[in-house]
Design an enzyme around this catalytic site. Structure first.
Site: not given
Length: 426
Positions: A230, A341
């Site tokens: 990520e 997120e």
């Protein structure tokens, strides 16, 4: 009379004994309380000693960070037993647009497309053969739930689109307090992904919440064996102690259980770049109805060596994750996700006011909403291509949403984000 005198003496002795026993109990209780505290202090000290390597030079950033310029061969990655004799790969063999050309990359480096920089650059740069590492302070570690959890995401923080069978693992679901607004592709073998995203400074309601925007490179099932790489930007008061927007990376090979971490907070990612510090503040950030600032991130697999590389902007090849860290990603990725997120820590079905992206809904468009543009995937032939069958997913579209589109300038793009709590998202 003698009996009375003996009774008084016995009473005094009994009182003294009782006082002594009480004093001893209090002393033992105090000692018992101090032991865990001193043990924790020792653990924190050892943790800091392991993370903070001896610098060649240190630079104080205007935001209070200390950036240590550490010799490239002394970085935290080389604490890993499998990396003791590792020969650093100073450049990738192949770049997704073809053979890696250092001259071309250096030229692009001098002609960077935007004016985003890291705050610490104001006060200096790291010399060659060193890498910049944000120094971890004692208070950074103490903010974590434990020394072991410092620098790590909690389990169950992945977005699971509805196309993925829930039977994959009932423990990994979207009811974990993590919420997403993403676009994704699946159903093929992927060897990397790229996107350009604008950078904001979303407001965070509570210090144990965060807001981020990133690319996920995923392999395996959504079970205990999930592999993930990520990269993106985030605001995380718990991790950094402030509300600054920061560049970050993350990796795990077991669904966030025992492996992986943010940035360089464990052994794993090998950095080769002396200009960019993982976890350092990004400046400037986008403003509502004003200037928009964006960053480009590319993650791709060097299919000759097997390592996964990361590039920031058009000129900064930052480093790589060695292939041995992963099981599924040692071959290829099976899903790519792009998007936002947040953590919602409000109980009983209530919602946080923590913003995702700009804090505005996608339909507000450019200058107001946050975006990902020119999103691409890397195929087996090492070519960057537009994603096929791009899907979208969000748990609660009244809180955070996502809308895709495409045109000749931005290729495939999407706007995403939202304010969190609002009249339609109580």
């Amino acid at each position: 009379m003698a009996t009375a005198h003996v009774s008084r003496s016995m009473f005094k002795i009994g009182f003294i004994l009782l006082f002594f026993v009480l004093f001893l109990d209090l002393a033992l209780l105090s000692c018992a309380r101090q032991q865990p505290a001193s043990r924790q202090k020792l653990q924190v000290h050892k943790h800091l000693k392991r993370l903070n390597k001896k610098p060649v030079k240190s630079i104080e950033s205007p935001d209070g960070d200390i950036i240590d310029c550490v010799h490239i061969s002394h970085q935290p990655a080389f604490d890993h037993p499998f990396l003791k004799d590792h020969k650093i790969q100073m450049r990738p063999n192949y770049h997704p647009e073809g053979l890696y050309d250092e001259t071309k990359m250096n030229t692009e480096s001098k002609q960077r497309e935007n004016s985003i920089h890291q705050l610490w650059h104001v006060n200096g740069m790291c010399p060659e053969d060193t890498i910049p590492i944000r120094r971890t302070k004692e208070e950074d570690v103490l903010r974590a739930s434990s020394v072991k959890m410092h620098g790590r995401k909690k389990h169950k923080s992945i977005a699971v689109p509805r196309s993925v069978p829930k039977s994959a693992d009932p423990d990994i679901d979207n009811e974990s307090g993590h919420q997403h607004a993403i676009a994704y592709v699946e159903g093929d073998k992927y060897y990397g992904a790229k996107a350009t995203m604008n950078v904001w400074e979303p407001k965070i309601q509570q210090s144990n919440e965060f807001s981020l925007s990133q690319i996920w490179i995923l392999g395996g099932s959504f079970g205990q064996d999930l592999n993930s790489i990520e990269a993106g930007w985030q605001v995380s008061p718990d991790l950094y102690g402030d509300n600054n927007t920061r560049l970050f990376t993350y990796w795990t090979s077991d669904a966030y259980q025992a492996t992986g971490c943010y940035n360089l907070l464990c052994s794993g990612f090998i950095q080769i770049n002396s200009n960019i510090a993982m976890g350092a503040s990004i400046s400037p950030v986008s403003a509502f109805r004003n200037s928009q600032y964006d960053i480009s991130i590319l993650v791709w697999k060097d299919q000759k060596e097997g390592n996964w590389w990361m590039q920031f902007g058009n000129g900064y090849v930052l480093g790589y994750w060695p292939s041995f860290l992963f099981s599924y990603l040692a071959d290829s990725a099976s899903m790519i996700e792009w998007g936002g997120e947040v953590v919602n820590s409000e109980p009983d079905g209530h919602h946080t006011t923590t913003q995702m992206g700009s804090g505005r809904f996608p339909e507000e468009g450019f200058g107001k909403a946050s975006y990902f543009r020119n999103i691409q995937v890397v195929d087996k032939e090492n070519n960057l291509k537009s994603p096929k069958d791009l899907g979208t997913f969000t748990e609660q579209s009244n809180c955070y949403d996502v809308q895709t589109g495409s045109n000749s300038d931005w290729g495939h793009y999407f706007y995403y984000g939202g304010p969190g709590k609002n009249p339609n998202c109580p």
